[in-house]
Design a protein around this motif. Structure first.
Motif, PDB file in Angstrom:
ATOM      1  N   MET A 189       0.843  -1.190   0.000  1.00  0.00           N
ATOM      2  CA  MET A 189       0.000   0.000   0.000  1.00  0.00           C
ATOM      3  C   MET A 189       0.880   1.242   0.000  1.00  0.00           C
ATOM      4  O   MET A 189       1.825   1.338   0.780  1.00  0.00           O
ATOM      5  CB  MET A 189      -0.901   0.010   1.234  1.00  0.00           C
ATOM      6  N   CYS A 190       0.612   2.187  -0.896  1.00  0.00           N
ATOM      7  CA  CYS A 190       1.337   3.445  -0.919  1.00  0.00           C
ATOM      8  C   CYS A 190       0.846   4.344   0.208  1.00  0.00           C
ATOM      9  O   CYS A 190      -0.210   4.124   0.795  1.00  0.00           O
ATOM     10  CB  CYS A 190       1.132   4.139  -2.257  1.00  0.00           C
ATOM     11  N   GLY A 191       1.615   5.384   0.513  1.00  0.00           N
ATOM     12  CA  GLY A 191       1.250   6.288   1.590  1.00  0.00           C
ATOM     13  C   GLY A 191       1.397   7.732   1.192  1.00  0.00           C
ATOM     14  O   GLY A 191       2.384   8.114   0.552  1.00  0.00           O
ATOM     15  N   ILE A 192       0.414   8.561   1.570  1.00  0.00           N
ATOM     16  CA  ILE A 192       0.412  10.001   1.305  1.00  0.00           C
ATOM     17  C   ILE A 192       0.343  10.746   2.624  1.00  0.00           C
ATOM     18  O   ILE A 192      -0.448  10.394   3.501  1.00  0.00           O
ATOM     19  CB  ILE A 192      -0.808  10.395   0.444  1.00  0.00           C
ATOM     20  N   VAL A 193       1.172  11.789   2.756  1.00  0.00           N
ATOM     21  CA  VAL A 193       1.091  12.712   3.881  1.00  0.00           C
ATOM     22  C   VAL A 193       1.271  14.126   3.342  1.00  0.00           C
ATOM     23  O   VAL A 193       2.138  14.366   2.492  1.00  0.00           O
ATOM     24  CB  VAL A 193       2.166  12.431   4.951  1.00  0.00           C
ATOM     25  N   GLY A 194       0.452  15.052   3.806  1.00  0.00           N
ATOM     26  CA  GLY A 194       0.611  16.462   3.462  1.00  0.00           C
ATOM     27  C   GLY A 194       0.435  17.325   4.691  1.00  0.00           C
ATOM     28  O   GLY A 194      -0.196  16.902   5.671  1.00  0.00           O
ATOM     29  N   TYR A 195       1.007  18.520   4.660  1.00  0.00           N
ATOM     30  CA  TYR A 195       0.920  19.419   5.820  1.00  0.00           C
ATOM     31  C   TYR A 195       0.831  20.859   5.369  1.00  0.00           C
ATOM     32  O   TYR A 195       1.519  21.288   4.435  1.00  0.00           O
ATOM     33  CB  TYR A 195       2.147  19.245   6.719  1.00  0.00           C
ATOM     34  N   VAL A 196      -0.035  21.618   6.066  1.00  0.00           N
ATOM     35  CA  VAL A 196      -0.103  23.081   5.959  1.00  0.00           C
ATOM     36  C   VAL A 196      -0.144  23.622   7.382  1.00  0.00           C
ATOM     37  O   VAL A 196      -0.993  23.214   8.178  1.00  0.00           O
ATOM     38  CB  VAL A 196      -1.362  23.542   5.201  1.00  0.00           C
ATOM     39  N   GLY A 197       0.766  24.535   7.723  1.00  0.00           N
ATOM     40  CA  GLY A 197       0.760  25.070   9.078  1.00  0.00           C
ATOM     41  C   GLY A 197       1.966  25.916   9.369  1.00  0.00           C
ATOM     42  O   GLY A 197       2.628  26.415   8.457  1.00  0.00           O
ATOM     43  N   ALA A 198       2.284  26.071  10.637  1.00  0.00           N
ATOM     44  CA  ALA A 198       3.392  26.922  11.056  1.00  0.00           C
ATOM     45  C   ALA A 198       4.676  26.143  11.310  1.00  0.00           C
ATOM     46  O   ALA A 198       5.748  26.735  11.431  1.00  0.00           O
ATOM     47  CB  ALA A 198       3.003  27.685  12.327  1.00  0.00           C
ATOM     48  N   GLN A 199       4.583  24.831  11.431  1.00  0.00           N
ATOM     49  CA  GLN A 199       5.767  24.018  11.677  1.00  0.00           C
ATOM     50  C   GLN A 199       6.535  23.767  10.375  1.00  0.00           C
ATOM     51  O   GLN A 199       6.071  24.099   9.276  1.00  0.00           O
ATOM     52  CB  GLN A 199       5.368  22.683  12.298  1.00  0.00           C
ATOM     53  N   SER A 200       7.707  23.141  10.514  1.00  0.00           N
ATOM     54  CA  SER A 200       8.447  22.701   9.336  1.00  0.00           C
ATOM     55  C   SER A 200       7.667  21.590   8.655  1.00  0.00           C
ATOM     56  O   SER A 200       7.468  20.510   9.212  1.00  0.00           O
ATOM     57  CB  SER A 200       9.829  22.177   9.740  1.00  0.00           C
ATOM     58  N   ALA A 201       7.207  21.850   7.431  1.00  0.00           N
ATOM     59  CA  ALA A 201       6.432  20.850   6.711  1.00  0.00           C
ATOM     60  C   ALA A 201       7.239  19.582   6.490  1.00  0.00           C
ATOM     61  O   ALA A 201       6.706  18.475   6.580  1.00  0.00           O
ATOM     62  CB  ALA A 201       5.957  21.424   5.381  1.00  0.00           C
TER      63      ALA A 201
END
Length: 240
Positions: A1-13
């Protein structure tokens, strides 16, 4: 199974995305990669290997720090296990990055159409076609969210996809059809993931788009908005 992660915010993406990918690490996968929006541009790194290989690559060639990014673990179904087939896949201008789970039934047709229109395709993946289609759509409409809505109307099969565009800082778009993709909304930040395990450590408000819905996450002035766009209509859905 492949995996996706995304982030939007104030931390280091980059830090957040790598941490999320570690929670998704399956027994068998053949490539890993990340992309970060930085100062009006896009920086990415990917490797034919596992997360430790990507970590070593990033230690040798660090990416600049940014607060919006995506990452992927690939278990290949199309294309060999090479760096060029790893995700994120980029358009020719290097302005848009896409990560994708699933296999598109019309991937070869889309690639052929793009090649006929002068696009240079450098991998054997159907994901690369999505990146180039998004680039065309953004050029026409100027909005990555509307572009994702249009492109999803061209995709056959089960998929989960997420993208960032250098012209839309602090914006992350995603969509799903038959495969999992969900977002966790926090205090001025958001995680996007293909598995709930990524959200296990935080008090996130979970938003899960329906099949063919486009999820749009934007951060402006420390405020986060989450919007759902139906893939078969141009009008926005609910806004949180």
């Amino acid at each position: 199974m492949c995996g996706i992660v995304g982030y939007v915010g104030a931390q280091s993406a980059l830090d957040v995305v790598l941490g999320g990918l570690r929670k998704l690490e399956p027994p068998s996968y053949d490539a890993a990669g990340v992309a970060v929006l930085v100062d009006g541009g896009l920086a990415s790194a990917r490797t034919a290997g596992r997360l430790p290989d990507l970590t070593r690559l990033l230690e040798r060639s660090p990416l600049p720090s940014g607060s919006t990014g995506i990452g992927h673990l690939r278990r290949g179904t199309r294309g060999p296990a090479t760096e060029s087939s790893a995700h994120p896949q980029l358009d020719n201008a290097g302005r848009i990055a896409v990560v994708h789970n699933g296999t598109l039934g019309n991937g070869d047709l889309l690639r052929a159409e793009l090649a006929d229109r002068g696009h240079e395709l450098t991998s054997g993946t159907d994901t690369e076609a999505v990146a180039h289609l998004l680039a065309e759509a953004v050029s026409a409409c100027g909005d990555p969210a509307e572009a994702m809505r249009q492109v999803c109307g061209r995709l056959d099969g089960a998929y989960a996809v997420a993208a960032v565009h250098a012209d839309a800082p602090d914006t992350l778009v995603g969509a799903r059809n038959g495969l999992p993709l969900l977002a966790g909304l926090g205090d001025g930040e958001c995680l996007l993931a293909s598995d709930r395990a990524v959200l296990a450590d935080g008090p996130w408000e979970v938003v899960e788009p329906a099949d063919t819905e486009v999820l749009v996450l934007r951060r402006e002035n420390d405020e986060l908005s989450c919007e759902l766009l139906p893939a078969d209509a141009g009008l926005p859905g609910g806004r949180r």
